[in-house]
Design a protein around this motif. Structure first.
Motif, mmCIF file in Angstrom:
data_model
loop_
_atom_site.group_PDB
_atom_site.id
_atom_site.type_symbol
_atom_site.label_atom_id
_atom_site.label_comp_id
_atom_site.label_asym_id
_atom_site.label_seq_id
_atom_site.Cartn_x
_atom_site.Cartn_y
_atom_site.Cartn_z
ATOM 1 N N PRO A 250 -5.135 -9.224 6.241
ATOM 2 C CA PRO A 250 -4.552 -8.255 7.184
ATOM 3 C C PRO A 250 -3.368 -7.536 6.542
ATOM 4 O O PRO A 250 -2.598 -8.137 5.787
ATOM 5 N N GLU A 251 -3.229 -6.256 6.867
ATOM 6 C CA GLU A 251 -2.156 -5.463 6.270
ATOM 7 C C GLU A 251 -0.765 -5.914 6.694
ATOM 8 O O GLU A 251 0.203 -5.702 5.979
ATOM 9 N N ASP A 252 -0.656 -6.570 7.857
ATOM 10 C CA ASP A 252 0.656 -7.002 8.332
ATOM 11 C C ASP A 252 1.030 -8.411 7.864
ATOM 12 O O ASP A 252 2.092 -8.922 8.204
ATOM 13 N N GLN A 253 0.184 -9.016 7.070
ATOM 14 C CA GLN A 253 0.458 -10.360 6.543
ATOM 15 C C GLN A 253 1.434 -10.276 5.364
ATOM 16 O O GLN A 253 1.329 -9.379 4.539
ATOM 17 N N PRO A 254 2.377 -11.204 5.281
ATOM 18 C CA PRO A 254 3.274 -11.219 4.118
ATOM 19 C C PRO A 254 2.480 -11.455 2.833
ATOM 20 O O PRO A 254 1.496 -12.186 2.821
ATOM 21 N N ILE A 255 2.921 -10.817 1.777
ATOM 22 C CA ILE A 255 2.238 -10.936 0.483
ATOM 23 C C ILE A 255 2.394 -12.353 -0.043
ATOM 24 O O ILE A 255 3.499 -12.886 -0.106
ATOM 25 N N GLU A 256 1.265 -12.947 -0.420
ATOM 26 C CA GLU A 256 1.266 -14.314 -0.936
ATOM 27 C C GLU A 256 0.639 -14.411 -2.318
ATOM 28 O O GLU A 256 0.438 -15.508 -2.827
ATOM 29 N N LEU B 263 -9.882 -1.812 -2.250
ATOM 30 C CA LEU B 263 -11.129 -1.054 -2.202
ATOM 31 C C LEU B 263 -10.950 0.120 -1.257
ATOM 32 O O LEU B 263 -10.556 -0.064 -0.101
ATOM 33 N N ARG B 264 -11.257 1.314 -1.755
ATOM 34 C CA ARG B 264 -11.220 2.494 -0.881
ATOM 35 C C ARG B 264 -12.430 2.460 0.036
ATOM 36 O O ARG B 264 -13.550 2.270 -0.410
ATOM 37 N N LEU B 265 -12.206 2.688 1.318
ATOM 38 C CA LEU B 265 -13.288 2.733 2.286
ATOM 39 C C LEU B 265 -13.779 4.157 2.496
ATOM 40 O O LEU B 265 -14.923 4.387 2.842
ATOM 41 N N HIS C 53 -5.488 2.641 6.572
ATOM 42 C CA HIS C 53 -6.663 3.148 7.278
ATOM 43 C C HIS C 53 -7.791 3.542 6.331
ATOM 44 O O HIS C 53 -8.918 3.725 6.770
ATOM 45 N N GLU C 54 -7.480 3.698 5.045
ATOM 46 C CA GLU C 54 -8.508 4.139 4.102
ATOM 47 C C GLU C 54 -8.899 3.078 3.078
ATOM 48 O O GLU C 54 -9.769 3.332 2.255
ATOM 49 N N LEU D 154 0.827 -1.211 0.000
ATOM 50 C CA LEU D 154 0.000 0.000 0.000
ATOM 51 C C LEU D 154 0.859 1.258 0.000
ATOM 52 O O LEU D 154 0.539 2.239 -0.675
ATOM 53 N N GLY D 155 1.957 1.234 0.740
ATOM 54 C CA GLY D 155 2.868 2.373 0.755
ATOM 55 C C GLY D 155 3.434 2.677 -0.619
ATOM 56 O O GLY D 155 3.623 3.837 -0.988
#
Length: 69
Positions: free
Chosen positions: A50-56, A63-65, A38-39, A30-31
Protein backbone atom coordinates in the motif's frame (compact mmCIF):
# COMPACT_ATOMS: atom_id res chain seq x y z
CA UNK A 1 16.78 6.44 4.47
CA UNK A 2 18.38 5.36 1.20
CA UNK A 3 16.11 3.52 -1.27
CA UNK A 4 16.76 2.17 -4.76
CA UNK A 5 13.70 2.50 -7.00
CA UNK A 6 13.63 0.34 -10.13
CA UNK A 7 10.96 1.61 -12.52
CA UNK A 8 10.52 -1.43 -14.79
CA UNK A 9 11.31 -0.72 -18.42
CA UNK A 10 12.61 2.75 -17.56
CA UNK A 11 15.13 4.08 -15.05
CA UNK A 12 16.59 3.18 -11.69
CA UNK A 13 16.66 5.96 -9.10
CA UNK A 14 18.67 6.30 -5.90
CA UNK A 15 16.59 8.28 -3.40
CA UNK A 16 17.35 9.69 0.05
CA UNK A 17 14.20 10.22 2.11
CA UNK A 18 13.43 11.83 5.43
CA UNK A 19 9.86 12.37 6.56
CA UNK A 20 9.09 15.29 8.80
CA UNK A 21 6.49 13.32 10.77
CA UNK A 22 7.82 9.81 11.31
CA UNK A 23 8.89 7.28 8.70
CA UNK A 24 8.47 8.04 5.00
CA UNK A 25 5.81 6.12 3.07
CA UNK A 26 5.82 4.58 -0.38
CA UNK A 27 3.71 7.55 -1.54
CA UNK A 28 6.53 9.87 -0.38
CA UNK A 29 8.96 7.74 -2.37
CA UNK A 30 6.83 7.97 -5.51
CA UNK A 31 6.69 11.75 -5.16
CA UNK A 32 10.49 11.86 -5.14
CA UNK A 33 10.64 10.15 -8.55
CA UNK A 34 7.72 12.19 -10.00
CA UNK A 35 5.22 9.33 -10.17
CA UNK A 36 1.61 9.26 -9.00
CA UNK A 37 0.27 6.39 -6.90
CA UNK A 38 -2.66 6.35 -9.33
CA UNK A 39 -0.49 5.29 -12.27
CA UNK A 40 1.83 2.71 -10.66
CA UNK A 41 2.07 -0.25 -8.32
CA UNK A 42 4.92 -0.50 -5.84
CA UNK A 43 6.33 -3.98 -5.30
CA UNK A 44 8.61 -5.23 -2.53
CA UNK A 45 9.96 -8.74 -3.02
CA UNK A 46 7.48 -9.16 -5.89
CA UNK A 47 4.43 -8.30 -3.77
CA UNK A 48 2.38 -5.09 -3.96
CA UNK A 49 2.48 -2.76 -0.97
CA UNK A 50 0.00 0.00 0.00
CA UNK A 51 1.19 3.51 -0.81
CA UNK A 52 0.46 4.73 2.72
CA UNK A 53 2.61 2.04 4.36
CA UNK A 54 5.93 3.14 5.86
CA UNK A 55 8.92 2.11 3.77
CA UNK A 56 10.47 -1.10 5.07
CA UNK A 57 12.80 -2.02 2.21
CA UNK A 58 15.91 -0.51 0.64
CA UNK A 59 14.93 -1.74 -2.83
CA UNK A 60 11.52 -1.40 -4.49
CA UNK A 61 10.20 -2.12 -7.96
CA UNK A 62 7.65 0.17 -9.58
CA UNK A 63 5.35 -0.99 -12.39
CA UNK A 64 3.51 1.56 -14.50
CA UNK A 65 -0.16 0.67 -14.85
CA UNK A 66 -0.93 3.37 -17.41
CA UNK A 67 1.36 4.48 -20.19
CA UNK A 68 0.50 6.95 -22.93
CA UNK A 69 0.73 5.84 -26.48
Amino acid sequence: MHVTVDVKGEDTHEVELEAANGRPTYADLLGEVDLSPHEVSVLVDGRPVPEDQPIESEHVTVLRLIKGG
